[in-house]
Design an enzyme around this catalytic site. Sequence first.
Site, PDB file in Angstrom:
ATOM      1  N   ASP A 168       1.771  14.054   2.636  1.00 43.25           N
ATOM      2  CA  ASP A 168       2.252  14.184   1.251  1.00 43.25           C
ATOM      3  C   ASP A 168       1.204  14.730   0.280  1.00 43.25           C
ATOM      4  O   ASP A 168       1.545  15.288  -0.757  1.00 43.25           O
ATOM      5  CB  ASP A 168       2.720  12.821   0.723  1.00 43.25           C
ATOM      6  CG  ASP A 168       4.238  12.679   0.828  1.00 43.25           C
ATOM      7  OD1 ASP A 168       4.863  13.602   1.369  1.00 43.25           O
ATOM      8  OD2 ASP A 168       4.771  11.657   0.380  1.00 43.25           O
ATOM      9  N   ASP A 199     -12.751  24.787 -39.221  1.00 39.96           N
ATOM     10  CA  ASP A 199     -13.981  25.474 -38.837  1.00 39.96           C
ATOM     11  C   ASP A 199     -15.195  25.018 -39.627  1.00 39.96           C
ATOM     12  O   ASP A 199     -16.314  25.360 -39.287  1.00 39.96           O
ATOM     13  CB  ASP A 199     -13.816  26.993 -38.992  1.00 39.96           C
ATOM     14  CG  ASP A 199     -13.428  27.389 -40.411  1.00 39.96           C
ATOM     15  OD1 ASP A 199     -13.301  26.493 -41.273  1.00 39.96           O
ATOM     16  OD2 ASP A 199     -13.245  28.589 -40.652  1.00 39.96           O
ATOM     17  N   VAL A 253       0.832  -1.208   0.000  1.00 30.49           N
ATOM     18  CA  VAL A 253       0.000   0.000   0.000  1.00 30.49           C
ATOM     19  C   VAL A 253       0.863   1.253   0.000  1.00 30.49           C
ATOM     20  O   VAL A 253       0.570   2.239  -0.662  1.00 30.49           O
ATOM     21  CB  VAL A 253      -0.951  -0.003   1.220  1.00 30.49           C
ATOM     22  CG1 VAL A 253      -1.687   1.327   1.328  1.00 30.49           C
ATOM     23  CG2 VAL A 253      -1.939  -1.146   1.111  1.00 30.49           C
ATOM     24  N   ALA A 254       1.992   1.186   0.753  1.00 23.22           N
ATOM     25  CA  ALA A 254       2.876   2.352   0.841  1.00 23.22           C
ATOM     26  C   ALA A 254       3.468   2.720  -0.522  1.00 23.22           C
ATOM     27  O   ALA A 254       3.740   3.892  -0.791  1.00 23.22           O
ATOM     28  CB  ALA A 254       3.989   2.081   1.847  1.00 23.22           C
ATOM     29  N   GLU A 304      10.437   5.307   3.632  1.00 21.08           N
ATOM     30  CA  GLU A 304       9.380   4.500   4.248  1.00 21.08           C
ATOM     31  C   GLU A 304       9.773   3.026   4.281  1.00 21.08           C
ATOM     32  O   GLU A 304       9.387   2.280   5.205  1.00 21.08           O
ATOM     33  CB  GLU A 304       8.071   4.661   3.472  1.00 21.08           C
ATOM     34  CG  GLU A 304       7.414   6.014   3.639  1.00 21.08           C
ATOM     35  CD  GLU A 304       6.242   6.225   2.688  1.00 21.08           C
ATOM     36  OE1 GLU A 304       5.577   7.262   2.809  1.00 21.08           O
ATOM     37  OE2 GLU A 304       5.991   5.345   1.833  1.00 21.08           O
ATOM     38  N   ASP A 329      -6.360  24.132 -41.163  1.00 19.65           N
ATOM     39  CA  ASP A 329      -7.164  24.725 -42.223  1.00 19.65           C
ATOM     40  C   ASP A 329      -6.644  26.142 -42.457  1.00 19.65           C
ATOM     41  O   ASP A 329      -5.945  26.707 -41.614  1.00 19.65           O
ATOM     42  CB  ASP A 329      -8.628  24.758 -41.784  1.00 19.65           C
ATOM     43  CG  ASP A 329      -9.557  25.220 -42.896  1.00 19.65           C
ATOM     44  OD1 ASP A 329      -9.237  24.975 -44.063  1.00 19.65           O
ATOM     45  OD2 ASP A 329     -10.580  25.848 -42.572  1.00 19.65           O
TER      46      ASP A 329
END
Length: 934
Positions: free
Chosen positions: A758, A658, A297-298, A727, A344
């Site tokens: 964070d 256009d 998960v980290a 971490e 164009d």
Amino acid sequence: MLKLEQMKEVVLLKKITKSSRDYAQENLEQLYHEFDSSQQGLTSKQAAARLQHFGANTIQKSKKQSQLRQFLKNFTSLMAILLWVSGLVAILTNTLELGIAIWCVNLINGCFSYYQQHEAQKATDSMLAMLPVFTQVYRDGKLQQVNAKEIVPGDVFSVQAGDSIPVDARLLTAATFQVDESALTGESVPESKDVAYEPGEGQFAESNMIYAGTAAVSGGATALVIATGMHTEFGKIAALTHQQKKSISPLQLELNRLTKQLSIIAFSIGIVFFVAALLFVHYAPAKAFIFALGLVVAFIPEGLLPTVTLSLAQGVKRMAKNHALVKELNSIETLGETTVICSDKTGTLTQNQMTINHVWTLEHDYQVSGQGYRVNGQITLAGKKVDFKQANDLGKLLLTATLDNDTKLEINTQDQGKNKLIGTPTEGALCVLVNKAGIEIQKLQKEFPRLKEFPFDSRRKRMTTVHQGNDQKYLVLVKGALSDLLPKCNTVLLNGKTTALGKEQITKINSANKNFAAQGLRSLGFAYKEIPAEKTKAANLKMESAEEQLTFLGLTAMTDPPRPEAYQAVKSCHQAHIKIIMVTGDSPLTAKSIAKKIGITGENPRVVTGDELNKMSDDELKIALSGEIIFARVAPEQKYRIVSTLQKRGEIVASTGDGVNDAPALKKADIGVAMGKMGTDVAKDAADIILTDDNFASIVAAIEEGRAVYSNIQKFLLYILNSNVPEAIPSVLFLFSRGAIPLPLTVMQILTVDLGTDMLPALGLGSERAEPNVMQQPPRTRGAHLLQRSIIWKAFGWYGLVASAISALAYFFVNVQNGWPQKLLAASGPVYKEATTMTLAAIVFCQIAAVMNCRTQKESVFRIGLFSNRQILSGIFFEVILLSVLIYTPILQSAFHTAAIDWQEWLLLVIIPIPLFLIEELRKMLSRKVFKQS
């Protein structure tokens, strides 16, 4: 009775399958027979049967996804699915609150994305808006007002100047009839239409055919309907547009790839740590599994989707200020990686307003200043303003341009940009010309009242008016194509006198005309003569006698001028290594002239017409596209082919336009850019971005925003990934010390960094403006990806390792203060909580330096402004406050395993970001010097 009528119509109308050109060449009697119609039109019963068989005269819309499906799409991308799984994993690790938080992030992001897309796609539905509500149709022998939806093949209808044309039809009668077909062809000059068939040049050029989606600008006509609804040329183009499914954007493809990469990294790390927990710490399998899941998960960047969405949304807001409406968020980033723009010409690079810039006579070549329908400007010779009253040749020509003219120019004294033209662009340009000369048009018209006129037609290519002149004379004024006008002249005005027109003068006139044509200018010839009033009455004057033995006056040369801002926009595109290819329905000479003038090409580009393109194989076209090339007189299907071939060559293609003729290419392109003011609704519907000011230069600003978005996503990745290393390192210390070093960071604290401290600074990176000189860099290649080696090296090998070392030192700093190494490290108690708190705080303060460092890739942060991004500053303030709350709130201390720290430790934390920031600034400075030398 109606059923029998319907059966008859079904059998009859099965035969109506010919092309427009086939119908143009048939004689009228055969056409009436084929459609079972006549000059008096259909009966009500016939019309009812055909309406039931063919359906309403409407353009069918492409099927769109239901709102529910569009909503759910925002929650089923790869990253969204990964976040759902991440939330579930967080819950399995007994962190219910964080699991719910991850899911809330996903929900908020999905809702936000849906809201942005839903608001952007509220554009009016294009096809129906271009069809008029009512049309004058002959039914039961009478002219009736009928809803345009109820017109059927075989109907006969009437059309006048100013009317939109609702169907494809063959002309039965026409009087000075001109049609603006620019929406279909891209041609800025109205086409003259007549009953007699002439094939013309290019598609939709048949002189006796008119088409749905165009508009009458002068004269009037009656016509027989040959096609309605989706069977019209307009409808066929719309069908081609609808058939093209929009492919997944490059950004979405890259995000999917990134999600897979990050998932592989996260789960690989999870497996390694699961095995390590079993072998080194001898955890039970269930406990080791929960421990590994926390690290998985980290390593999943929960803030990626919110950051991407925020980056895109910020880009949308900034682009809106620059007159660009974004219909889909991903379009911004796609535009940022564009390598080729297929543009164009008419209304995109030019103003779609004919402007005279030369008045040529045998005596002088006068220069005319000023743009478009504005009347500021003047006529000069050798740089000096000319008095037309003293210049006899100029005066006579301007007199003719004023009186032999059916167009009116309404001047807005408050805003010349809103001057209104009522009539044809060519005659409007003459009105502006005489205004620049200081002529009062209405006063001159009263002085020389019109007595008779011979309207313009496509065979003569001339318009003649007869006026009451001075000294009992009639003044006959003629203008038209030089090739048809010059043979009618036998004299020329030279040095104020009428002189015989000789070979020398004819050669000189034709040479001037060719020179103008080579420059892409359209020339118009002028002549006159005076007739004694006693010879014949004006009412009895015949066209043949009026248009003979004329005195040639001169030429005007006009063009649809480039937009002033187009020059710099084209230059900026070239600096950004973006190729521009003009793809237009206009003539080759005009296209080449404009392309050279504004710098799209050099002096000798290759010009390929639609007919030539049809003869080229795909391989030949691929080779041709590698050089300087212009496409002129191309059909909608050919524009589509050009875009497709460029994409096959690996290009990211932006297509601008256009008109209806641009819609298929806009839909096929990686990014379609339509003009908002002059653009048809069909083009706007097919496009991804609409320029509300029709300014080609706005594309450059949009490209810059797109590049900024991609760069910001990479900055976010760098910022998020670098926190993954500090971490993970505490868990490495724990595992490889076989548990002797207690976990310096708990799973709850890891997730606190990812989803708490964070998040807001990371989102602030999503709003970072483009770095200086971003438009001097080439677009990223298809082989370049979001997760590049340089990002991995910076995140893991530079920022990450430094932050890991600092956070580990912070952990041991607390333990040293409490007796380590003499005392064994404890796995619980107040000292342990204080040490993990210090580890967490050190990571947060390293991240403060990291977010500032990530703001630029090479440029100094001081150059863009240390405090210029308020969202980042707010994010830093928030994460420090959040950290303090986690540290000092008792109930949160228990939940997050934190403890209070003293002022000496805070002082250490505050110092951490300063050297990290300055060291990175030094590295960037050295990198810039090395880059310049290389």
